[in-house]
Design an enzyme around this catalytic site. Structure first.
Site, PDB file in Angstrom:
ATOM      1  N   THR A  18       0.842  -1.186   0.000  1.00  0.00           N
ATOM      2  CA  THR A  18       0.000   0.000   0.000  1.00  0.00           C
ATOM      3  C   THR A  18       0.886   1.249   0.000  1.00  0.00           C
ATOM      4  O   THR A  18       0.889   2.031   0.942  1.00  0.00           O
ATOM      5  CB  THR A  18      -0.969  -0.044   1.207  1.00  0.00           C
ATOM      6  OG1 THR A  18      -1.664  -1.303   1.155  1.00  0.00           O
ATOM      7  CG2 THR A  18      -2.005   1.061   1.138  1.00  0.00           C
ATOM      8  N   GLY A  22       0.365   1.171  -5.125  1.00  0.00           N
ATOM      9  CA  GLY A  22      -0.723   0.300  -4.673  1.00  0.00           C
ATOM     10  C   GLY A  22      -1.813   1.080  -3.957  1.00  0.00           C
ATOM     11  O   GLY A  22      -3.006   0.817  -4.136  1.00  0.00           O
ATOM     12  N   LYS A 194       8.155   0.433 -22.422  1.00  0.00           N
ATOM     13  CA  LYS A 194       8.233   1.197 -21.174  1.00  0.00           C
ATOM     14  C   LYS A 194       9.692   1.431 -20.789  1.00  0.00           C
ATOM     15  O   LYS A 194      10.059   2.502 -20.293  1.00  0.00           O
ATOM     16  CB  LYS A 194       7.476   0.456 -20.066  1.00  0.00           C
ATOM     17  CG  LYS A 194       7.418   1.271 -18.781  1.00  0.00           C
ATOM     18  CD  LYS A 194       6.074   1.247 -18.102  1.00  0.00           C
ATOM     19  CE  LYS A 194       5.937   2.419 -17.147  1.00  0.00           C
ATOM     20  NZ  LYS A 194       5.790   2.038 -15.742  1.00  0.00           N
TER      21      LYS A 194
END
Lengths: 317, 317
Positions: A18, A22, A194
């Protein structure tokens, strides 16, 4: 529940990590109506108590209460596990994922770099692996507090046909949360495209201690970015996914038009976090070397970054 | 007076640039009994008044009075003009040399880098050009004050047969002052051999902000030095003067055994002087490119150095 029967809004997600990435996407999925389980590390208690804040041009969010777990907790299985950890954690990624992956679980890898999807598919043959390439400028500014600055596109690319089938539902779930989405048919092509941006601009932003606009404004900075990008192009070609003509000039134009931008590696460097050199530089170099080709300027930059990283993390504050 | 009739002690020298290098060798030539005329810039009045001090493991010297000139003065011709200016001054070198060079004057170029001897020979067909490659650690610590720290070997290499004949007298004059001397038959070979050390260790000492021992102590630092040195070797080969087998490992061993050493480019960087990128990096790159070969890691390092240099000299103190 399988993706065949579910509406996108019915998909459940576990967000492993997180952080800036995230935390942001988890927040958007909640906004879009998905069920989201967060796994946090240092700030799990804080988030349990105070919730998760995400400041964003898309609208500030304060999710409270929020379903948050420590990685040692018993965590219910979700349909999708989003990998939001830095690649510097990849040595323990399989172990962290093991309790989160069941039959048919979709592992959505949101990391930078190359070759991790293949490793995940090998470790979890019962799972479906999809890459979500994130074009995001976001920063974790405190416990349970993310500042999303700009961008946010997720470009989905499947590792195989099983993943391809599930991408429409993923796109719907992210899209419902206001995230721009697209899909690309070829994972290696998506990854190398990318890298064409990441390899020059992440590395140079650290070595030169500047944001992208300063690299672009200096003829030698621009020449260096183009030199590195040309080597990425050779790498892509070597791996069978050559860039279209015009791809690199377009990428330079886009970068030119960007506001001053701090690539994630620069943010890591400034925060004295370990740099993602292995998956962003060494793995691509290795894939190309296995095919008998060397990318010398990228090699040199990778080594310089390794030395900068070591000094940065050993320095006294 | 010509070299044919002179004893080495009878050679007269003009030292163009009384800095860390010119000041040191001029002092040793004085000690050896040569007549030496110094040309100084910022500290000409100081030296005229206070003399020239050179602290050295060879013995500290205070030369007073000393024959010193500003470059605008009328300066008597000497047999030898030693070029002791940084290559960053080379845009005005021919103009500075013009009043100092007569028929048969020997121009002894003590600079680093590549291709300046050829330029000098073209500008002064009446002169004889010899290179003196200096292996020296010396620093200017104040007006008229040089601190010689270590080393000092001069390796003489002629541009052509006329130069070759005059090297023995030069060696005698330097040797009489306690300077170690040697001669090499091939100027391009001598120059490329010196670049094999200069290109990796000067550049990396600036980019990594360390002395040579720290580069050698780190596996990535060493790998990077070896990568750059291997490209110099390719450059030497491309220019027709390949290194002997064993040359590069020997150079690494010598560097390993050195005490912590600040290459001249690091000293320049720390003093916020312009870096010698043009003659130490770009000219070699150009010579090799003219023959259809590229040295990508050296190109990248040269560009990084250009950016470091620009930032360094524009930074507020």
């Amino acid at each position: 529940m399988t993706s065949d029967t579910a509406n996108s809004q019915d998909l459940s997600f576990t967000i492993l990590g997180t952080g800036a990435l995230g935390g942001f996407y988890g927040s958007r999925l909640l906004v879009g109506g998905s069920r989201v389980r967060f796994i946090a590390h240092s700030d799990v208690d804080f988030i349990r108590r105070e919730g998760l804040r995400v400041d964003s041009p898309l609208g500030d969010q304060h999710h409270h209460p929020v379903e948050v777990y420590a990685d040692s907790d018993e965590i219910p299985l979700s349909d999708v596990v989003c990998v939001g950890l830095k690649t510097t954690q990849n040595h323990r990624l399989v172990e962290l994922l093991r309790p989160l992956v069941g039959e048919g679980t979709l592992i959505l890898n949101l990391q930078n770099g190359l070759t991790m999807e293949e490793e995940l598919a090998e470790a979890f043959p019962q799972a479906v692996v999809v890459a979500g390439l994130c074009f995001l400028c976001s920063n974790k500014v405190g416990p349970g507090h993310i500042a999303h600055l700009d961008y946010g596109l997720v470009s989905f690319a499947p590792l195989d046909a099983r993943g391809r089938e599930r991408i429409p539902d993923l796109m719907a779930a992210f899209s419902a949360g206001g995230v721009k989405v697209e899909s690309q048919p070829s994972l290696p092509q998506a990854r190398w495209r990318k890298l064409a941006w990441n390899i020059p601009f992440n590395g140079l932003s650290v070595l030169l201690d500047v944001e992208t606009n300063r690299i672009m404004a200096d003829p030698d900075g621009r020449a260096l970015a183009e030199q590195l990008m040309a080597e990425v192009s050779l790498g892509a070609e070597t791996c069978g996914v050559p860039f279209d003509e015009g791809f690199m000039p377009r990428l330079m134009e886009i970068t030119e038009a960007m506001t001053p931008y701090a690539p994630s590696m620069r943010l890591d460097y400034l925060a004295r976090r370990e740099l993602e050199i292995e998956f962003m530089y060494r793995r691509p170099l290795r894939e190309v070397a296995r095919r008998g080709v060397r990318l010398p300027a990228i090699e040199a930059v990778a080594r310089l970054l390794t030395l900068f990283d070591r000094r940065n993390r050993s320095a006294e504050t």
